[in-house]
Design a protein around this motif. Structure first.
Motif, PDB file in Angstrom:
ATOM      1  N   ASP A   1       5.435 -17.837   6.585  1.00 44.69           N
ATOM      2  CA  ASP A   1       5.580 -18.391   5.461  1.00 44.69           C
ATOM      3  C   ASP A   1       6.062 -20.016   5.187  1.00 44.69           C
ATOM      4  O   ASP A   1       6.160 -20.813   4.743  1.00 44.69           O
TER       5      ASP A   1
ATOM      6  N   ARG B   1      -3.771 -12.820  -0.810  1.00 46.10           N
ATOM      7  CA  ARG B   1      -3.594 -11.941  -0.380  1.00 46.10           C
ATOM      8  C   ARG B   1      -2.062 -10.652  -1.364  1.00 46.10           C
ATOM      9  O   ARG B   1      -1.764  -9.954  -0.530  1.00 46.10           O
ATOM     10  N   ASP B   2      -1.644 -12.320  -1.810  1.00 42.86           N
ATOM     11  CA  ASP B   2      -0.577 -11.713  -2.757  1.00 42.86           C
ATOM     12  C   ASP B   2      -1.337 -10.996  -3.984  1.00 42.86           C
ATOM     13  O   ASP B   2      -0.272 -10.071  -4.383  1.00 42.86           O
TER      14      ASP B   2
ATOM     15  N   PRO C   1      -3.501  -5.606  -2.640  1.00 43.06           N
ATOM     16  CA  PRO C   1      -2.149  -4.951  -2.149  1.00 43.06           C
ATOM     17  C   PRO C   1      -3.052  -5.009  -0.195  1.00 43.06           C
ATOM     18  O   PRO C   1      -1.900  -4.481  -0.015  1.00 43.06           O
TER      19      PRO C   1
ATOM     20  N   GLY D   1      -3.565  -7.764   2.092  1.00 42.99           N
ATOM     21  CA  GLY D   1      -2.426  -7.748   2.508  1.00 42.99           C
ATOM     22  C   GLY D   1      -1.653  -6.439   3.576  1.00 42.99           C
ATOM     23  O   GLY D   1      -0.973  -7.140   4.665  1.00 42.99           O
TER      24      GLY D   1
ATOM     25  N   VAL E   1      -0.794  -6.935   7.894  1.00 46.12           N
ATOM     26  CA  VAL E   1       0.231  -5.882   8.707  1.00 46.12           C
ATOM     27  C   VAL E   1      -0.643  -5.269  10.009  1.00 46.12           C
ATOM     28  O   VAL E   1      -0.412  -5.680  10.518  1.00 46.12           O
TER      29      VAL E   1
ATOM     30  N   LEU F   1      -2.142  -7.503  12.192  1.00 43.48           N
ATOM     31  CA  LEU F   1      -0.640  -7.985  13.668  1.00 43.48           C
ATOM     32  C   LEU F   1       0.047  -6.984  14.051  1.00 43.48           C
ATOM     33  O   LEU F   1       0.171  -6.815  15.903  1.00 43.48           O
TER      34      LEU F   1
ATOM     35  N   LEU G   1       0.565   3.757  11.780  1.00 41.92           N
ATOM     36  CA  LEU G   1      -0.590   3.335  11.412  1.00 41.92           C
ATOM     37  C   LEU G   1      -1.876   3.784  12.892  1.00 41.92           C
ATOM     38  O   LEU G   1      -2.359   3.735  11.964  1.00 41.92           O
TER      39      LEU G   1
ATOM     40  N   ARG H   1       4.791  -0.899   1.156  1.00 38.75           N
ATOM     41  CA  ARG H   1       4.134  -1.685   1.582  1.00 38.75           C
ATOM     42  C   ARG H   1       2.931  -2.036   0.205  1.00 38.75           C
ATOM     43  O   ARG H   1       2.751  -3.219   0.752  1.00 38.75           O
ATOM     44  N   ASP H   2       2.594  -1.225  -0.372  1.00 36.85           N
ATOM     45  CA  ASP H   2       1.232  -1.150  -0.768  1.00 36.85           C
ATOM     46  C   ASP H   2       1.685  -1.637  -2.032  1.00 36.85           C
ATOM     47  O   ASP H   2       1.543  -1.936  -2.825  1.00 36.85           O
TER      48      ASP H   2
ATOM     49  N   PRO I   1       4.327  -7.001  -2.771  1.00 36.09           N
ATOM     50  CA  PRO I   1       3.357  -8.510  -2.090  1.00 36.09           C
ATOM     51  C   PRO I   1       5.150  -8.663  -1.180  1.00 36.09           C
ATOM     52  O   PRO I   1       4.356  -8.681  -0.048  1.00 36.09           O
TER      53      PRO I   1
ATOM     54  N   ARG J   1       5.542  -6.721   2.292  1.00 36.00           N
ATOM     55  CA  ARG J   1       3.916  -7.192   3.218  1.00 36.00           C
ATOM     56  C   ARG J   1       4.405  -8.734   3.664  1.00 36.00           C
ATOM     57  O   ARG J   1       4.041  -9.095   4.887  1.00 36.00           O
ATOM     58  N   ARG J   2       4.909  -9.519   3.244  1.00 34.03           N
ATOM     59  CA  ARG J   2       5.251 -11.082   3.057  1.00 34.03           C
ATOM     60  C   ARG J   2       6.279 -10.874   4.846  1.00 34.03           C
ATOM     61  O   ARG J   2       5.988 -11.129   5.663  1.00 34.03           O
TER      62      ARG J   2
ATOM     63  N   MET K   1       6.816  -8.091   6.135  1.00 35.87           N
ATOM     64  CA  MET K   1       6.809  -7.269   7.809  1.00 35.87           C
ATOM     65  C   MET K   1       5.272  -8.343   8.603  1.00 35.87           C
ATOM     66  O   MET K   1       5.272  -8.749   9.650  1.00 35.87           O
ATOM     67  N   THR K   2       5.016  -9.094   7.633  1.00 29.98           N
ATOM     68  CA  THR K   2       3.638 -10.170   7.996  1.00 29.98           C
ATOM     69  C   THR K   2       4.241 -11.118   8.941  1.00 29.98           C
ATOM     70  O   THR K   2       4.147 -11.576  10.352  1.00 29.98           O
TER      71      THR K   2
END
Lengths: 211, 211
Positions: free
Chosen positions: A73, A103-104, A107, A110, A114, A117, B79, B109-110, B113, B116-117, B119-120
């Motif tokens: 962020d 990415r926003d 889905p 994004g 995930v 990572l 995953l 997650r899907d 947004p 997802r943010r 989590m990232t």
């Protein structure tokens, strides 16, 4: 789930850059103003710790994002890691702001980040377990196998890696002279072939026997 | 460190997690799952801290990460196609978590947004800490690693580090005897205070001066 470079809109959002083996794509101290997605080839990532030490910490290949800190962020203004191509490489460079919007909106993109990572956490965790608990020879074989896997993903099996023994030693977490002894063993087993500044993984299965 | 992953989310996403997730409490030192267990749930930490551990050999493990509010875990198994836990997780203190089943986790997650943010963000932070320790592990001896990690952990916990000496040994990758010796010398210098089950950094500057 499709890999990053096959996600809708990703290729159109950036511009492609082809570099030869040995090229630094970005280095410590460069501004974090874009992200890079690997289209082809293999790179090593070197990172600098808060205390100022550096080491090769990861290998990246097709479909991988190079700049994970750009996803924070509040991304750091400057890179504390660098990426160097060890084969010919094609990367997609996407301005950070464009990538953020993309990415926003998507889905799937994004979610792919995930997943990526998560996989990176798994890989770095395995490296840490190896570093603190596994003998040097096995570590060397395992890191070379990681490079071999990355080559495989680009269909580049058997391509010579352009790197020094010091680079590999930095990745394995050993000295150059110890690494040299391991490489000689691997060469005797016909698992790798090395010449000045080049290393070829000729037989991953033979290499796996050392891991 | 954010107070909770859920706090970072918009009202709707937070409500959905609360609705679908099961709010569970874990006792201090409770084992949530072990490496190799079959698992298909994801945990979001609302309160408390956990240790993520990899087995090195029977009875011996290495701590891969310390996670707290704002972090989540369990997604690697969800995953992956294997569906087994890649590491074990143990509660360090009293924990409150939202436990989501795989299907709900993937759907949230899907859909959102900001999920997802968040989590990232959590994963990128975990990667950064792993990279720090990988670099440290290559350059710094056991004593130096312990000193550095004491400083980092003090920041993470923002108070007493609720680690036993065994926990510190498993985190730094040294023996408990070594940890004990180094801590003793730090106690004599009034740099730390050692209690049963915790270590408090009293004088960070003094520890930094020893690096």
């Amino acid at each position: 789930m499709r890999p990053l470079h096959e996600q809708p809109g990703v290729v159109a959002a950036g511009y492609e850059r082809s570099v030869s083996a040995g090229t630094i794509v970005f280095e410590v101290g460069d501004p974090v103003d874009a992200v890079h997605v690997v289209l082809d080839g293999v790179l090593l990532v070197r990172s600098v710790s808060l205390d100022g030490d550096s080491a090769v910490v990861d290998v990246r290949g097709r479909g991988d994002l190079l700049d994970d800190t750009a996803l924070l962020d509040e991304p750091p203004g400057l890179h504390y890691d660098g990426a160097t191509a060890v084969t010919p490489v094609r990367v997609l460079r996407i301005p950070l702001r464009v990538f953020d919007e993309l990415r926003d909106r998507s889905p799937e993109l994004g979610a792919a980040l995930v997943s990526q990572l998560t996989e990176q956490v798994r890989r770095l965790s395995a490296s840490l377990v190896d570093l603190l608990g596994r003998p040097g020879r096995a570590r060397a074989a395992r890191r070379l196998l990681a490079l071999s896997d990355a080559l495989e993903r680009s269909g580049m099996h058997g391509t010579a890696l352009v790197l020094t023994q010091q680079d590999v030693a930095d990745f394995v977490g050993t000295t150059r002279s110890t690494l040299n002894a391991y490489l000689q063993e691997f060469e005797l087993a016909s698992a790798v072939a090395s010449s000045r500044g080049r290393l070829t993984i000729t037989d991953p299965h033979a290499l796996a026997a050392f891991a | 460190m954010p107070s909770s992953l859920i706090d970072l989310l918009g009202a709707e996403a937070a409500r959905e997690i609360r609705r679908r997730g099961e709010r569970r409490q874990f006792r201090r030192r409770e084992v949530l799952f072990r490496e190799g267990d079959i698992g298909d749930s994801v945990y979001m930490i609302e309160r408390g801290h956990v240790l993520v551990r990899a087995d090195r050999s029977p009875g011996e493990h290495l701590t891969l990460a310390v996670l707290g509010p704002g972090d989540y875990f369990g997604d690697v198994a969800v995953l992956s196609t294997v569906g087994r836990r890649s590491a074990g997780v143990e509660a360090l203190d009293e924990c409150v978590m939202f436990v989501l089943q795989a299907a709900d986790y993937l759907e949230l997650r899907d859909t959102y947004p900001e999920v997802r943010r968040a989590m990232t963000e959590s994963l990128a932070r975990i990667c950064r800490r792993l990279v720090e320790r990988l670099v440290d592990g290559r350059h710094v001896d056991a004593r130096g690693r312990l000193l550095r990690q004491l400083l980092h952990l003090a920041e993470l916990f923002d108070g007493p580090i609720i680690f036993t000496q065994e926990d510190l040994a498993a985190y730094v990758g040294v023996t408990r005897v070594t940890v004990n010796q180094i801590l003793q010398s730090l106690v004599e210098d009034d740099a730390v205070e050692v209690r049963r089950g915790s270590v408090r950094v009293m004088d960070a500057a003094r520890i930094r001066a020893k690096l």
